[in-house]
Every structure is written in structure tokens, then in C-alpha cells.
Design a protein around this motif. Structure first.
Motif, mmCIF file in Angstrom:
data_model
loop_
_atom_site.group_PDB
_atom_site.id
_atom_site.type_symbol
_atom_site.label_atom_id
_atom_site.label_comp_id
_atom_site.label_asym_id
_atom_site.label_seq_id
_atom_site.Cartn_x
_atom_site.Cartn_y
_atom_site.Cartn_z
ATOM 1 N N GLU A 70 82.782 81.377 -98.698
ATOM 2 C CA GLU A 70 82.687 80.435 -99.813
ATOM 3 C C GLU A 70 82.241 79.049 -99.358
ATOM 4 O O GLU A 70 81.518 78.350 -100.058
ATOM 5 N N LYS A 71 82.679 78.635 -98.172
ATOM 6 C CA LYS A 71 82.378 77.286 -97.703
ATOM 7 C C LYS A 71 81.425 77.328 -96.521
ATOM 8 O O LYS A 71 81.673 78.022 -95.541
ATOM 9 N N LEU A 72 80.322 76.599 -96.627
ATOM 10 C CA LEU A 72 79.378 76.432 -95.532
ATOM 11 C C LEU A 72 79.121 74.941 -95.350
ATOM 12 O O LEU A 72 79.250 74.153 -96.293
ATOM 13 N N ILE A 73 78.759 74.552 -94.144
ATOM 14 C CA ILE A 73 78.516 73.137 -93.854
ATOM 15 C C ILE A 73 77.102 72.972 -93.323
ATOM 16 O O ILE A 73 76.691 73.669 -92.390
ATOM 17 N N LYS A 74 76.361 72.049 -93.922
ATOM 18 C CA LYS A 74 74.999 71.766 -93.486
ATOM 19 C C LYS A 74 74.996 70.524 -92.601
ATOM 20 O O LYS A 74 75.501 69.477 -92.981
ATOM 21 N N ILE A 75 74.428 70.671 -91.413
ATOM 22 C CA ILE A 75 74.319 69.561 -90.467
ATOM 23 C C ILE A 75 72.869 69.089 -90.457
ATOM 24 O O ILE A 75 71.954 69.893 -90.284
ATOM 25 N N SER A 76 72.660 67.797 -90.643
ATOM 26 C CA SER A 76 71.315 67.220 -90.584
ATOM 27 C C SER A 76 71.254 66.229 -89.430
ATOM 28 O O SER A 76 72.183 65.440 -89.234
ATOM 29 N N THR A 77 70.163 66.278 -88.682
ATOM 30 C CA THR A 77 70.014 65.395 -87.528
ATOM 31 C C THR A 77 69.077 64.240 -87.858
ATOM 32 O O THR A 77 68.350 64.269 -88.853
ATOM 33 N N LYS A 78 69.088 63.242 -86.996
ATOM 34 C CA LYS A 78 68.232 62.073 -87.189
ATOM 35 C C LYS A 78 66.764 62.462 -87.202
ATOM 36 O O LYS A 78 65.945 61.858 -87.894
ATOM 37 N N SER A 79 66.429 63.503 -86.448
ATOM 38 C CA SER A 79 65.030 63.930 -86.370
ATOM 39 C C SER A 79 64.576 64.671 -87.619
ATOM 40 O O SER A 79 63.409 65.009 -87.753
ATOM 41 N N GLY A 80 65.518 64.954 -88.536
ATOM 42 C CA GLY A 80 65.145 65.615 -89.780
ATOM 43 C C GLY A 80 65.444 67.098 -89.816
ATOM 44 O O GLY A 80 65.315 67.740 -90.858
ATOM 45 N N LEU A 81 65.857 67.673 -88.692
ATOM 46 C CA LEU A 81 66.181 69.093 -88.662
ATOM 47 C C LEU A 81 67.581 69.320 -89.221
ATOM 48 O O LEU A 81 68.424 68.426 -89.213
ATOM 49 N N SER A 82 67.833 70.525 -89.703
ATOM 50 C CA SER A 82 69.152 70.836 -90.243
ATOM 51 C C SER A 82 69.485 72.292 -89.972
ATOM 52 O O SER A 82 68.600 73.123 -89.757
ATOM 53 N N ILE A 83 70.774 72.592 -89.984
ATOM 54 C CA ILE A 83 71.246 73.964 -89.816
ATOM 55 C C ILE A 83 72.528 74.110 -90.621
ATOM 56 O O ILE A 83 73.319 73.168 -90.732
ATOM 57 N N THR A 84 72.726 75.277 -91.226
ATOM 58 C CA THR A 84 73.908 75.543 -92.038
ATOM 59 C C THR A 84 74.807 76.531 -91.308
ATOM 60 O O THR A 84 74.352 77.595 -90.883
ATOM 61 N N LEU A 85 76.088 76.179 -91.165
ATOM 62 C CA LEU A 85 77.022 76.969 -90.370
ATOM 63 C C LEU A 85 78.342 77.148 -91.111
ATOM 64 O O LEU A 85 78.639 76.426 -92.066
ATOM 65 N N THR A 86 79.135 78.105 -90.641
ATOM 66 C CA THR A 86 80.487 78.262 -91.161
ATOM 67 C C THR A 86 81.358 77.142 -90.594
ATOM 68 O O THR A 86 81.071 76.603 -89.523
ATOM 69 N N PRO A 87 82.435 76.761 -91.286
ATOM 70 C CA PRO A 87 83.259 75.617 -90.843
ATOM 71 C C PRO A 87 83.830 75.761 -89.438
ATOM 72 O O PRO A 87 84.011 74.766 -88.736
ATOM 73 N N ASP A 88 84.127 77.012 -89.009
ATOM 74 C CA ASP A 88 84.749 77.184 -87.698
ATOM 75 C C ASP A 88 83.744 77.463 -86.581
ATOM 76 O O ASP A 88 84.126 77.717 -85.446
ATOM 77 N N GLU A 110 84.264 72.368 -83.612
ATOM 78 C CA GLU A 110 84.082 73.125 -84.850
ATOM 79 C C GLU A 110 83.283 72.286 -85.840
ATOM 80 O O GLU A 110 83.455 71.074 -85.936
ATOM 81 N N THR A 111 82.420 72.947 -86.589
ATOM 82 C CA THR A 111 81.514 72.251 -87.501
ATOM 83 C C THR A 111 82.261 71.324 -88.454
ATOM 84 O O THR A 111 81.833 70.197 -88.710
ATOM 85 N N GLU A 112 83.390 71.784 -88.986
ATOM 86 C CA GLU A 112 84.110 70.978 -89.967
ATOM 87 C C GLU A 112 84.748 69.735 -89.346
ATOM 88 O O GLU A 112 85.197 68.845 -90.067
ATOM 89 N N LYS A 113 84.790 69.653 -88.008
ATOM 90 C CA LYS A 113 85.388 68.497 -87.338
ATOM 91 C C LYS A 113 84.341 67.534 -86.784
ATOM 92 O O LYS A 113 84.680 66.561 -86.115
ATOM 93 N N LEU A 114 83.062 67.795 -87.054
ATOM 94 C CA LEU A 114 82.011 66.893 -86.597
ATOM 95 C C LEU A 114 82.088 65.560 -87.338
ATOM 96 O O LEU A 114 82.549 65.492 -88.483
#
Length: 655
Positions: A338-356, A371-375
């Protein structure tokens, strides 16, 4: 031990890995287009009626061929040694045992289950879920002797499945919560699992407090409980051994076990590394991967391969810290949490991961796996610096359609002579190959040449190297049949500050507009590549010179003035237009960028394209940091493109 019962199907481990394809499908249960789950609950002995079966909803005999239904399987188990820690383990064995049933395909776990029943199984007498449930319960009791009593409830009623699923999700969450305060360094033993090896023979699954099983269904506590009650089963203890890399999660004991589990395929595994000796992982649908030297979304790849009898291809992976192409032979599609986290970088790239999901982060106190949710915003995450793919130098003909014609009397006469020698007459040859005499009058289509080469055992890959004159609505001659660095430089210029328009099937007009006269001179390289094609160069002195609707160097002083002279080069060339389009350069206002296709080219060709792109629409900026001495400046290089996806592909090309 449960008594053996007569079933209308065979039961054997030999049926593990059986695939039921679309043409053989009678009904589909749960899966990506419906809801479903499987659940095991440990209860007391007096709460169970042994081997009782209950069905809520339609039975198999009431379902239409080709239909799809929601599907849930709930088992209650009891016994002196049964405890709640065993629930997930027994639950996962449902996948194992149900795949022993011929004509019944079970995939995945928890709320991702996907079941298919074959037409052949129905013909042999399978007509009720009770037959499936009775066989499964028999296998549970025979293979897991700590289960003294078992009861099954199967549900096909959609409303009831959804109701029970909501309650079941809280049970899954409670199981997962147990391991969140326990970490790898707190234990001396990890656990392994081989359940998926029926589908992926070299798969290595290691379960630690910080990493659940690849399927997501078994945590460290589950593995411990399973190994305790069934030491010879598919879950077993792995001594950690000596820690080699605390950050990446590499241990001598795990490496030793990896060799045995994979049949020698792997000898090193880092449990928490995405880049070096990685453990197998899953990706979201829009994650881009490199397959057969092309960038594709993993979801598109899975959708295209999922129902094929056989799948085969090469995917870019990491082995011993290096990017290598490895063959893939299996794809799976699981429902996202149900929950996913999208990470975006300064360079414009992104990746979607599970919280853990853990990723490497460069913190002040060193490299950490977080863990992604603790970034936190501002964290510096690690990425692959260099992408080494063995590219190729293709020929122009590789990008042309089969109906393009070759102007080469030598190959025409050579093929006719060889066909006549083989068939005694050209008429017999044409009839045998389903060709017409008119196809050999003047020019030959690529399709015709390939048919002849195949029949005469001539290598097309060698023959194609001879051609440098083509006909596609008009005649185009090139000075080199290969894709050259000069050609790719021109392609880069056009991609950055040019435009390609297309009318009809093969009528292309290519234009390059710029205020730098030196670039216009460089563009005359085009004349060397295509010596017989006309090239017009015009000086534009009004705002009529536009790129995507905007004036060139408009200063705002006048609606019809330019800051400097503007030059425009224009040519009509069907071969070059097709080549540019197939390389992924946008054609027309509504066209798409597909620059990832350039990844299949050699480093030299990619570098030439980037050089042309930078000359056309790149810039260099020297920036002074206000906290530094003015003499210390940082240089920044920019490439501009209006499409976000293609900006990411340009970054990939730079690697």
C-alpha cells in the motif's frame, strides 16, 4: 499421517514449475486482475474439526470456462508443537504443496497469490475446490508432522474475500512488526529458504532480521520456527560466520552457503548492497532496466513476457561489482504494498521503493544503509558512477525497413547467377521462393535480398556491409555504410537545436537552426556523409525562425528583431530521417524522445552524439560560492532538454 485418498489428478513434486498458459486455461483465480490471499492461523485442538472443508462462494463446477474469480484460502492448524511463529511458514508451504497437483498452478504468496486451473485437469474430473483442499491438507499433515489437525476454508465470493482481506492485512503487518527492532548484528544465525528454486533453480534466499525473504512472506522469526520443527525442510539455519563487510552485509557463512544453494552460480552475496554482489530484489512497474542493450520499464517487460511459453533475453546486472549482461528466464508480477516512497535526487533522477528497502547513504560518520522511510532531505545516496556496456557499431541498413531498396547491380547479378545454378532456371527459383521476376528488374528490396541469402546460405551480416546506395521514395547514397562518429555528431546537433518533420510514410525534412555560424559550417559534414543530397543554408533575420514556437534569441526590444543573425540549414532525406527517428530523436511536435536506444551503440558513437548535443544546446557556468574565496570557482556543465524522461536518459548516456 493422513490417509491417501483417490483424486482425479496426480500429486507429485515433478509438477512443480508447471505453467498453465492462456490456451490451456480453464479458470483463473486471484492474480493481478483480481483479489486474493492465503492465510494460516494456529488455534487450539478443540477449535478444529480435522480435515473439514468449507466453501464460501461458487465452486469450480459453477464457473464458466475462461472466467476469473477472487480467491482466498484460510487454514486453521493445531498440534502440541504448533505455535503462532509457525503460521507464516506453513502458509508459505501452501505454494509448495499446491504445485504438486497436476493441472493446478500456484504463484506468489500472501495477498499476491495467483492460481490457474487447466482445461486438462477439468477433463480428468477436477470439479470442486474440496478436491484441492483435501489434497493440500493431506500433504500438510504428511510433510509437516507437527500439524495434528487442520481445517480449510476457501472463498470465491468477492464481497467476502475483500472483507476477510482487510482483516488479514493487519495480521501480516503484526508479523512484520516483530522484526523491526531486531537487527543483523543482534543474532548469530540467519536462515535460508529454497521454496522458489522450483521456478528459479539458482535462486539464493537468505533471511536475516534486517531482510525478509524475497517473497516478503517469511521473516527471521518465521525461519527460526520452521527450522526448529522441520530441520530437513526448505527453511534452514545458516551460520553467519565472520563479518567481511558490515555495511554491505557480507558474511563468510552466507557466502559458503551461497555456493551450495546456487550450484556454484554465486560465491559472494552482500545482503544489503544494491551495487556489489547484490541479493535478488523486486522493482516497481516504472523502474527502468537495461534489457538487450535497451532501456525498458520492468513492468512493460514483465507484461510482454508473462504468458509466453518460453522467455529469453539478456538483462544488465551487477556481478563482482561490474555491470554484466546475464540471461533471464523467469518473470513474476506481484502486487505492490500500500505504501511506496519515491526518492528524487538533485540530478533529477528518481526511484520508487518500499519503506523498509535499504539504500546506501553517505553520512558524516561514514557510509550507512538506511531504510527508505528514514531518509532525510539532503542525504547523499550512492549511485553507479560508470555504466560499461559493450556497444556496437551498426550499419545504416540496420535501421531501414524491409521495403527499402538497394541499388547495386553486382549483388543483383550475383544472386541471379547463384539462384540459376541451384534451381537450373530463374523461373524455378522464383517459384520456389515465392518471388516475382519483376522484383529483379532494377533494384532489390532488403526483404528480397534476405530471402535469397537465406536460401543460398549466404551470411546477411556479411552481405549488408557492401551496400551504400539506397532507394526509399528517392535515391540516397552514403560515403560509408556504417554509422560513423561524424554522423552521430550531426545527429546530436539536430537533437539539440533542430527539428524533424515527417509527411507520409518516408518523407522527412530535417532542419538545424542556430546563431553560431561555426556550427553551421560544421554541419557541412553532412555533405560528406550524403554527397548527393541537397543542403540549403539560409540567413534568417526575423522572428519567423522558431523552435517549438519560440523565437531564436528574442531580446524583447521588438517583436520582429533578433539579437544576432540566425542561420537555418535544411535538407530532405528519407534515409537520414528514418535513422534519426530509429535512434530515438523526436519527430514532429507530437513525437516521443527515445534516447535510451543510443545505449546499444559504441562509446565512441555515444560520445560523438553528446558532443553534438552539447555544441547545440549545452552550456558551461562558473559559479562562485559565497562562502569561498572568489578565486575558488566551481564549473558546472549543462545539457538542456524539455523532456524529463530523456533528461534521465542523457545522464545514463554520460555514464
Amino acid at each position: 499421517m493422513a490417509e491417501m485418498t483417490e483424486f482425479p489428478f496426480e500429486i507429485s513434486p515433478m509438477f512443480e514449475g508447471e505453467r498453465i498458459r492462456k490456451d490451456d486455461l480453464y479458470i483463473e483465480l486471484a492474480g493481478p486482475k483480481a483479489h486474493g490471499f492465503e492465510l494460516v492461523r494456529a488455534v487450539s485442538m478443540d477449535e478444529i474439526e480435522d480435515e473439514k472443508f468449507t466453501l464460501i462462494g461458487k465452486d469450480i463446477s459453477e464457473m464458466e470456462e475462461g472466467s476469473r474469480s477472487d480467491y482466498a484460502m484460510i487454514y486453521k492448524i493445531a498440534g502440541e508443537l504448533v505455535e503462532s511463529d509457525l503460521e507464516a511458514i506453513v502458509e508459505r508451504r501452501n505454494h509448495d504443496f499446491q504445485n504438486y497437483i497436476q493441472g493446478y498452478m500456484h504463484l506468489n504468496q500472501r495477498y499476491d497469490i495467483w492460481v490457474r486451473i487447466s482445461k486438462d485437469a477439468i477433463k480428468k474430473g477436477l470439479n470442486s475446490f474440496e478436491q484441492i483442499a483435501k489434497a493440500t491438507m493431506m500433504l500438510f499433515k504428511n510433510e509437516l508432522p507437527f500439524i495434528e489437525k487442520i481445517e480449510a476454508v476457501y472463498i470465491t465470493d468477492s464481497e467476502e474475500v475483500q472483507k476477510q482481506l482487510n482483516e488479514t492485512m493487519t495480521i501480516y503487518e503484526a508479523r512484520d512488526q516483530r522484526t523491526r527492532d531486531l537487527h543483523d548484528e543482534d543474532v548469530d544465525v540467519f536462515y535460508g529458504c529454497t521454496l522458489c528454486q522450483s521456478f528459479a533453480p539458482t535462486n539464493v534466499c537468505v533471511i536475516s532480521p534486517d531482510r525478509v525473504s524475497l517473497c516478503g512472506a517469511i521473516n527471521w522469526f518465521d525461519g527460526r520456527a520452521a527450522a526448529k520443527v522441520d530441520p530437513e525442510g526448505p527453511q534452514f539455519a545458516i551460520e553467519k560466520g565472520e563479518c567481511i563487510d558490515k555495511i554491505g552485509g557480507e558474511y563468510t557463512g552466507v557466502n559458503e552457503k551461497a555456493v551450495k544453494l546456487s550450484g556454484g552460480e554465486y560465491d559472494r552475496i552482500k545482503l544489503h548492497s544494491f551495487f556489489e554482489y547484490p541479493h535478488t530484489s523486486c522493482c516497481t512497474h516504472d523502474t527502468e532496466i537495461i534489457v538487450n542493450r535497451e532501456v525498458v520499464k520492468i513492468g512493460d517487460l514483465v507484461d510482454s513476457e508473462l504468458n509466453k511459453e518460453r522467455i529469453k533475453g539478456n538483462i544488465l546486472s551487477l556481478r563482482e561489482g561490474k555491470a554484466v549482461n546475464e540471461e533471464y528466464f523467469l518473470v513474476q508480477k506481484l502486487e505492490a504494498p500500500e505504501k511506496l516512497i519515491k526518492i528524487s535526487t538533485k540530478s533529477g533522477l528518481s526511484i520508487t521503493l518500499t519503506p523498509d528497502h535499504k539504500i546506501p547513504v553517505d553520512r558524516i560518520d561514514g557510509l550507512k544503509w538506511i531504510e527508505t522511510e528514514k531518509l532525510m532531505v539532503g542525504d547523499r545516496i550512492l549511485a553507479l558512477k560508470n555504466l560499461k556496456i559493450k556497444g556496437k557499431v551498426p550499419y545504416i541498413i540496420d535501421f531501414l525497413p524491409e521495403d527499402a531498396h538497394i541499388i547495386d547491380n553486382c549483388i543483383r547479378d550475383e544472386l541471379k547467377n547463384k539462384l540459376k545454378e541451384k534451381y537450373r532456371s530463374l523461373k524455378k527459383a522464383y517459384n520456389a521462393l515465392n518471388l516475382k521476376q519483376s522484383q529483379f528488374y532494377c533494384t532489390l528490396s532488403i526483404e528480397t535480398i534476405k530471402i535469397c541469402c537465406n536460401d543460398l546460405n549466404m551470411s546477411w551480416n556479411e552481405v549488408k556491409k557492401r551496400f551504400n546506395k539506397f532507394s526509399l521514395r528517392s535515391i540516397v547514397e552514403v560515403n560509408n555504410p556504417k554509422i560513423t562518429t561524424d554522423l552521430m555528431y550531426i545527429a546530436g546537433l539536430i537533437a539539440s537545436d533542430g527539428a524533424i518533420t515527417k509527411r507520409g510514410k518516408y518523407q522527412y525534412t530535417i532542419t538545424f537552426v542556430n546563431t553560431n555560424k561555426k556550427l553551421i559550417s560544421a554541419y557541412e559534414i553532412y555533405k560528406k556523409i550524403f554527397p548527393e543530397r541537397n543542403l540549403s543554408i539560409d540567413l534568417k533575420d526575423s522572428v519567423d525562425s522558431l523552435i517549438e514556437g519560440r523565437p531564436i534569441n528574442y531580446t524583447g526590444r521588438s517583436l520582429h528583431s533578433l539579437a544576432t543573425d540566425c542561420y537555418a540549414c535544411s535538407t530532405s532525406n528519407p534515409i537520414f530521417g528514418l535513422l534519426l527517428e530509429n535512434l530515438g530523436i523526436k519527430v514532429g511536435e507530437n513525437g516521443d524522445w527515445n534516447l535510451h536506444r543510443l545505449l546499444s551503440l559504441s562509446d565512441e558513437l555515444i560520445a560523438s552524439f553528446i558532443r553534438g548535443y552539447f555544441d547545440g544546446d549545452g552550456s558551461v557556468r562558473l559559479r562562485v560560492n559565497k562562502n569561498w574565496n572568489e578565486k575558488w570557482k566551481s564549473g558546472e556543465i549543462y545539457l538542456a532538454i524539455s523532456d524529463e524522461k530523456s533528461a534521465g536518459h542523457l545522464q545514463l548516456l554520460l555514464k
